[in-house]
Design a protein around this motif. Structure first.
Motif, mmCIF file in Angstrom:
data_model
loop_
_atom_site.group_PDB
_atom_site.id
_atom_site.type_symbol
_atom_site.label_atom_id
_atom_site.label_comp_id
_atom_site.label_asym_id
_atom_site.label_seq_id
_atom_site.Cartn_x
_atom_site.Cartn_y
_atom_site.Cartn_z
ATOM 1 N N ARG A 291 0.929 -1.142 0.031
ATOM 2 C CA ARG A 291 0.113 0.484 -0.141
ATOM 3 C C ARG A 291 1.159 1.376 0.493
ATOM 4 O O ARG A 291 0.734 2.376 -1.077
ATOM 5 C CB ARG A 291 -0.938 -0.035 0.922
ATOM 6 C CG ARG A 291 -2.345 -0.587 0.766
ATOM 7 C CD ARG A 291 -3.109 -0.582 2.298
ATOM 8 N NE ARG A 291 -3.154 -2.189 3.128
ATOM 9 C CZ ARG A 291 -3.673 -2.146 4.198
ATOM 10 N NH1 ARG A 291 -4.853 -1.444 3.847
ATOM 11 N NH2 ARG A 291 -2.905 -3.243 5.019
ATOM 12 N N ALA B 262 -7.264 7.158 -0.026
ATOM 13 C CA ALA B 262 -8.115 5.717 0.296
ATOM 14 C C ALA B 262 -6.895 5.240 0.624
ATOM 15 O O ALA B 262 -7.278 4.563 2.099
ATOM 16 C CB ALA B 262 -9.039 5.651 -1.048
ATOM 17 N N VAL B 263 -5.716 4.544 0.098
ATOM 18 C CA VAL B 263 -4.987 4.135 0.538
ATOM 19 C C VAL B 263 -4.635 4.796 1.856
ATOM 20 O O VAL B 263 -4.065 3.705 2.409
ATOM 21 C CB VAL B 263 -3.874 3.945 -0.151
ATOM 22 C CG1 VAL B 263 -2.304 3.051 -0.257
ATOM 23 C CG2 VAL B 263 -4.369 3.699 -2.005
ATOM 24 N N SER C 22 -6.301 4.000 4.465
ATOM 25 C CA SER C 22 -6.481 2.455 4.822
ATOM 26 C C SER C 22 -5.236 1.595 5.860
ATOM 27 O O SER C 22 -6.046 0.620 6.385
ATOM 28 C CB SER C 22 -6.378 1.920 3.467
ATOM 29 O OG SER C 22 -5.453 1.852 2.787
ATOM 30 N N MET C 23 -4.109 2.758 5.714
ATOM 31 C CA MET C 23 -3.026 2.281 6.307
ATOM 32 C C MET C 23 -3.342 2.686 8.217
ATOM 33 O O MET C 23 -2.406 2.531 8.691
ATOM 34 C CB MET C 23 -1.976 2.684 6.070
ATOM 35 C CG MET C 23 -1.828 1.704 4.815
ATOM 36 S SD MET C 23 0.062 2.315 4.334
ATOM 37 C CE MET C 23 -0.338 4.225 3.213
#
Lengths: 495, 519, 249, 82
Positions: free
Chosen positions: A11, A50-51, A54-55
């Motif tokens: 990611r 978003a990436v 998401s982390m």
């Protein structure tokens, strides 16, 4: 602190290359399909956010994410690693990229700017480099992205392609490349050859404090080389590139020269102070006292200069230099809370300052005015803009309930932790100076009666794509105050 | 393929003869024959490198004429020795040769009409000579090959514009002096050692303890100065800018990346393989003052480059500065400096190739390479410009181009041996390169003339007609070599470890100081 | 300026003299060059290896045949470079007249040359072919051959000489010389040896390995002779007429 | 001893000839003197026993080079400037 769990994940790389796909799309769409082009920019930015988001749970849960891209030297990998401060920085940059994209649409179309494709392309490239810096796991990796950012922002700074742009661009690159190639590169080389028999990765996690092998003098010299080598941090006397770079269009000034580029500089300095030297080594050598003094001097001097600036963007630029000084100061304090405050200030100042720049740009789009003295009475015609400006100013000054307060609070706590009362005094004085140079702008706009010039009647708010982002970021200043828990955790501060 | 190393020179040698003969059949054959034979040579070069890497002691010996090596010192015949260094540099020479040959089609037809056959023939002989210089293991054979390369160079340069003849004359005089000094030096070596084989000479020097011999010292000076003249080291650089600027475009594309670099290779070869590390660095006083000469050389060349207003001329002075880098890398005398120097030979060949190919395209499309004629080229030829500036960024030393890595090792070397003067001058010239290339970018990108007057009407108007900024990319036959060269710059940067590993394997045979290490 | 340029001359002169201090004695048999196994090998084994009595020829054409090949290439390059530079360079420039003499070829000169040229040419062949035994070889023979054509050009005019040996044919012959030399090398490589390993030619020649070297050396000398003779004439023809290839001196 | 004197004589003559060829203003004379130089070298080689080299020097140095030089000089101004 227990060792964090390391997760291998792609990611971080995705966050890095999302702008590249955006870039290709933007190029293909071109000037003719402007809407498609902006849509692509949006989606690239959204994917990036978003990436990064998401982390967030993973990192909040105490793990760190790593991804190995490439072996730079046989012993130095190009390694991406997402930890708290990096993620915080990445979050701020990528969320504000979305806001800025919307804003750019209003700004660039409002002013009928040329070469918008080039503008959006290099913007995407800069954001990729910024992500790279945020996620770098060692000094050489960070250097690579640092240089990439210097070069990819050059076309943005010289966007106007006229004489002023040339002067600004020359100062910009002159300072940045001089410092990075002539100060930083030898320092890097020095560390990499001499430590560990030339098998050193200078990893931010594993190699903290190893620089203590050097003699005290070497440590101090290296500290200075690093501090000034990352000239994007704007520490005096290598600060003049920042006012020079204000010739760029406002979205560039807003995102790059209040958030991405300058924050990359201070973030690098933070990495050096916190993760290469480490609090232990840093508090032992006497050089860091000097770093604190230099940072304090920068804060005070730049605030004084800001007082005398009539051009709104230049005033904001000098304000930025001062605020960057806070972050370096915090990093140099070498206590956990001080450094945490520094990281927090990256986010807090970003949100406040981008609001101010957005407002300055919106005023320019709506009225064509660039100077503080021209703003009389504008508050009534552009209430949202000037209201946001007020909020941004207060946040930068550091009043609760705005984000700026929290970071300054922790900076002061950090200073108290090591009994540096004079630092607290500097913080107080500079906050006072902030009041003097920021508030008059809003006050002029709201409370001074306007000049009754011809043609002023038609002035109203800037186009909605300009206004929405600045309102959003102004609200963000509040949000940062009320939801600061996650940020504190990312910055590694225990409240 | 057992004889790959021989095919390296057989292909271009026979190719050039057949090209020269092609005028009796059909002149159109000249170009395809050249390209084919260069491709063959490149293939042979790759094979040779593979064999050298695979062989147990990382070198292959090829005995011309089939005479054995048994006789002390190392045989009676001529030996071709491809160790890792030699085969790497030879590979670069052949690669550049192939790219330039492909590139040359349009330029040669335009600039040297009716002489295509001779032109291609000389060009391939040039490459034969240069590749031979890299591979030969015999000091006298090296001289012969230097002459091959030099004479073809004179011919190739003199075919250019009207002023090329005078420039060639200067080059010829200086080049001949350099070669003669080298020959004298080799003669002295033979007097004292009784052999011409490079490794043989070193063996005799070491066995007979010739380090203090006056003859050997003089031989070292003669050979050293001869090579310095040939590589256009600063006070001897006078021939280079005029020669490269007045030469036909493809000639400068071929000579600029290769000739000076191959001569630096010769210097490294002489220092390491012929005289030996101990003799060159310990028994002579070159180590103490060469870096200072390098400092002067780089500074002067950098200032000269700054004062130019024409791309090709600027690049020519840039090469002089780069020569200073590499010579300095050798004479700061340590392991990393030599890695840097050798790596810089490779990367400099690639990036100068990029720049000269780009300049050639600009010349082809704009009819000028003066700074004033460059405005708006980004929109006219974006790909060419990308290729050109990848070369430029590499010269500056921005990661991840190969220029960064070679500079990294040079800096490291300077630090390890504590040669701060070299380090500072390296930084200084880096800044000069930044100025040079960003000034170019400015001239292309901005609507401002030199004095700072705005030319357009604002909003990105460059003050040019639509016709002048229309997309008009270079012909494919020129564009593709440029892009290949540019991607090579990046690929060598990305895979720098593969290259450095080979160089390190090569250098491990020599006893070089690596510096004291903390811990 | 003239004095200034003397300085490097003197520096190099002093350097060379200084280097002489530890030279071996003149003609010293104990000097490294004479004592080295390489020299001894040449002296003792040339006859055994190659059957060639003249060591110099064997060293030039066989032991160090690769050098000689490239020396031939250098000569070839010189010719081509001169053509490349001079052809078309004098277009539009008036020809200098100051030393031109309008005269018929002199009868005595032409008749003498008529007699002497065949002798020179036969001598050239002799030098070339007899190089294995006596001083001589491809270079000298080639130069003599070229000189004979130059003599014709000097005594009549360039056109007369060029009618015998046109420039196109010169280049062809020169290229053929290199093809011959390199071809023999390539052939021996194809037959399983190294490049220029003439001994492998025994596989196609009905002779021993040593005699194969002997004959191959003759072959390469002929190649050298071709190239040198042709290029010498090309050089003269181009230089004497500024590349116009007319009239000459 | 006789050889020594011969050698010394030739070598001295060589220096004289070399300087002369640089000294004279007329390039044609210079070229011819250069031919003389080559011839002297040829004598030296022969005396040293290097007959092959002497032969080459005679044909190439004293012969062809001089002719080529003269051929070239006929197309230049004959006076040298320095």
């Amino acid at each position: 602190m227990s060792d964090p769990i390391v997760v291998e994940d792609i990611r971080p790389l995705l966050a890095l290359i999302a702008p590249w796909f955006g870039l290709i799309g933007i190029m293909l769409a071109g000037e003719k399909r402007a809407n498609l082009r902006e849509l692509i920019t949006f989606s690239a930015a959204s994917v990036q956010v978003a990436v990064v988001l998401s982390m967030l749970p993973l990192v909040l849960g105490g793990s760190i994410i790593e991804f190995h891209i490439w072996q730079i030297f046989s012993y130095v990998p190009m390694l991406l690693r997402v930890d708290g401060p990096g993620l915080l920085f990445a979050l701020v940059a990528s969320i504000l990229w979305i806001a800025t994209t919307l804003y750019s649409i209003g700004y660039m179309r409002g002013l009928h700017e040329h070469a918008q494709t080039r503008f959006y392309s290099f913007f995407a490239l800069s954001l990729s480099a910024t992500m790279g810096v945020a996620f770098s796991a060692n000094l050489l990796t960070i250097y690579f992205f640092y240089e990439m950012l210097s070069v990819s922002t050059f076309p943005l700074v010289t966007h106007m392609q006229d004489k002023e742009a040339r002067t600004g661009g020359r100062t910009y690159l002159g300072y940045l490349l001089f410092t990075s190639l002539c100060l930083l590169l030898p320092a890097l080389s020095w560390c990499y050859i001499w430590l560990d028999g030339g098998q050193m990765t200078m990893d931010f996690l594993a190699d903290t404090g190893k620089i203590g092998y050097f003699s005290e003098t070497t440590q101090i010299v290296l500290l200075f080389l690093f501090t000034y080598g990352f000239a994007k941090a704007g520490l005096m006397p290598f600060h003049s590139w920042l006012p020079g770079a204000m010739v760029a269009p406002t979205p560039v000034s807003a995102l790059l020269h209040a958030v991405a580029v300058v924050k990359v500089g201070v973030f690098c300095v933070y990495r050096v102070y916190a993760d290469i030297y480490g609090t232990e080594v840093l508090s032992k050598i006497s050089g860091e006292e000097w770093a604190m003094i230099l940072a304090s001097a920068t804060i005070l001097i730049s605030s004084l200069i800001a007082l005398s600036q009539d051009n709104l963007k230049r005033r904001l630029a000098f304000s930025t230099i001062g605020q960057l000084g806070y972050i370096i100061l915090g990093a140099a304090i070498a206590t956990d809370r001080g450094q945490g405050g520094a990281v927090l200030h990256i986010a807090m100042h970003a949100c406040g300052k981008i609001t101010l720049f957005f407002c300055a740009g919106a005023i320019f789009v709506a009225t064509g005015k660039k100077y503080v003295s021209q703003l009389r009475g504008l508050g009534r015609r552009m209430p949202i803009t000037m209201g946001a400006f007020m909020i941004g100013s207060l946040s930068v000054i550091g009043l609760p309930p705005l984000g700026g307060f929290i970071s300054k609070w922790y900076l002061a706590l950090g200073a108290l932790d090591r009994d540096a009362m004079w630092v607290v005094a500097v913080l107080l004085i500079s906050s006072l100076l902030n009041v003097f140079y920021l508030l008059p702008v809003a006050v002029t706009a709201f409370f001074r009666s306007e000049d009754s010039e011809e043609g002023e009647e038609s002035i109203k708010e800037a186009p909605w794509p300009c206004v929405v982002p600045l309102a959003f970021t102004a609200l963000g200043c509040f949000a940062l105050f009320f939801w600061s828990d996650a940020l504190l955790k990312l910055a590694g501060v225990t409240p | 393929m057992e004889n790959a190393i021989a095919w390296i020179f057989i292909f271009p040698l026979f190719g050039s003869v057949f090209v020269a003969l092609s005028r009796y059949v059909n002149i159109k054959l000249a170009y395809p024959i050249s390209v084919l034979s260069m491709a063959g040579a490149l293939w042979a070069g790759v094979e040779t490198l593979k064999q050298a890497m695979a062989s147990p002691n990382h070198e292959i010996s090829y005995l011309l004429g089939g005479w054995t090596l048994d006789l002390y010192p190392r045989g009676v015949g001529i030996e071709f020795r491809a160790d890792l260094l030699a085969s790497l540099i030879a590979l670069i020479v052949l690669g550049v040769g192939l790219l330039v040959t492909v590139y040359s089609k349009i330029h040669v037809e335009k600039e040297t009409p009716n002489k295509e056959a001779i032109y291609y023939s000389l060009m391939m002989l040039q490459i034969t000579g240069l590749a031979g210089i890299c591979l030969t293991g015999d000091a006298f054979n090296l001289y012969v090959l230097i002459e091959v390369a030099a004479l073809t160079g004179y011919g190739l340069i003199a075919m250019g514009s009207n002023r090329a003849a005078a420039a060639t004359y200067n080059y010829l005089i200086l080049g001949t002096i350099g070669a003669s000094l080298y020959l004298l030096g080799v003669g002295y070596l033979y007097i004292k050692t009784g052999t011409l084989n490079m490794v043989g000479i070193r063996e005799v020097i070491e066995a007979n303890g010739l380090a203090e011999s006056a003859t050997m010292q003089v031989a070292f000076v003669l050979i050293g100065v001869g090579i310095l003249i040939k590589m256009a080291f600063f006070p001897f650089h006078a021939w280079l800018p005029n020669a490269y600027c007045n030469a036909p475009t493809t000639t400068s594309c071929l000579l600029a990346p290769l000739v000076t670099k191959v001569m630096i290779y010769v210097m490294i070869r002489m220092v390491l393989s012929v005289f030996g590390v101990e003799f060159s660095f310990e028994s002579t006083i070159w180590v103490s003052w060469m870096p200072w000469l390098v400092v002067i050389a780089i500074v002067c060349a950098a200032f000269l480059a700054l004062s130019q207003r024409e791309i090709k001329r600027m690049l020519a002075y840039l090469i002089v500065a780069e020569v200073g880098y590499m010579v300095g890398g050798v004479w700061i005398y340590n392991y990393y400096g030599l890695i840097g120097s050798i790596f810089h030979i490779i990367s400099d060949a690639c990036m100068t190739l990029c720049l000269f190919l780009g300049a050639g395209i600009i010349l082809h499309k704009c009819k000028t390479t003066h700074f004033d004629g460059l405005r708006g080229l980004f929109s006219k030829m974006p790909l060419t410009m990308i290729g050109f500036f990848i070369g430029g960024f590499s010269i500056i030393g921005l990661p991840p181009t190969c220029g960064f890595f070679s500079k990294w090792y040079l800096i490291t070397g300077g630090m390890v041996s504590g040669r701060w003067e070299y380090l500072i001058v390296l930084m200084f010239s880096t800044m000069v390169m930044v100025i040079l290339f960003f000034r170019l970018i400015e001239r292309i990108h901005l609507a401002v003339d030199e004095s700072g007057k705005n030319l357009g009407k604002g909003h990105g108007d460059l003050g040019l007609t639509k016709e002048q900024t229309r997309f008009d990319e270079a012909p494919l036959v020129m564009l593709i070599p440029l892009l290949i060269a540019a991607s090579t710059v990046l690929i060598i940067g990305v895979y720098n470890q593969e290259v450095v590993n080979q160089i390190e394997t090569f250098l491990q045979a020599y006893d070089l100081p690596t510096g004291v290490v903390y811990k | 300026m003239k004095l200034f340029s003397l300085i490097p001359v003197f520096v190099i002169g002093v350097l060379l003299l200084w280097a002489g201090q530890d030279f071996p004695k003149w003609g010293d048999v104990e000097s490294p060059a004479s004592k080295s196994p390489v020299s001894s090998h040449f002296i003792a084994n040339t006859g055994v290896d190659t059957e060639v009595p003249n060591m110099v020829t064997a060293v030039l054409a066989d032991y160090r045949g690769f050098d000689t090949m490239f020396e031939t290439v250098v000569v070839f390059i010189a010719g081509m470079a001169v053509i490349a530079i001079l052809r078309g360079s004098s277009v539009g420039r008036p020809r200098r007249k100051d030393h031109e003499v309008e005269a018929e070829p002199d009868l005595i000169v032409t008749n003498t040359v008529r007699l002497i040229v065949p002798v020179i040419q036969i001598f050239a062949f002799y030098v070339l072919a007899h190089g294995h035994v006596s001083p001589g070889g491809g270079f000298q023979g080639g130069v003599l051959m070229g000189a004979s054509f130059i003599l014709i050009a000097l005594s009549w005019d360039l056109e007369k000489a060029m009618s015998r040996f046109p420039i196109e044919r010169c280049l062809f012959v020169a290229a053929m010389g290199i093809v011959l030399y390199g071809g023999i090398g390539l052939l021996s490589m194809m037959l399983g040896g190294e490049f220029l390993d003439y001994a492998e030619l025994e596989k196609i020649l009905p002779v021993s390995r040593e005699m194969a070297r002997y004959h191959a050396m003759l072959g390469v000398e002929i190649g050298v002779g071709f190239t040198v003779a042709a290029i010498m004439f090309v050089l003269y023809a181009n230089l004497a007429s500024e590349g116009r290839l007319k009239q000459g001196l | 001893m006789g050889l020594e004197i011969f050698n010394t004589f030739i070598l001295l003559l060589l220096v004289v000839v070399a300087v002369t060829s640089l000294w004279v203003k007329d390039l044609l004379v210079s070229a011819v003197v250069f031919g003389v130089y080559s011839f002297l070298m040829c004598l030296l080689w022969a005396e040293m026993g290097a007959v092959d080299v002497a032969f080459t020097e005679a044909t190439v140095g004293a012969g062809i080079s001089t002719v080529v030089l003269v051929a070239t000089i006929f197309h230049l101004r004959r006076k040298s400037n320095d």
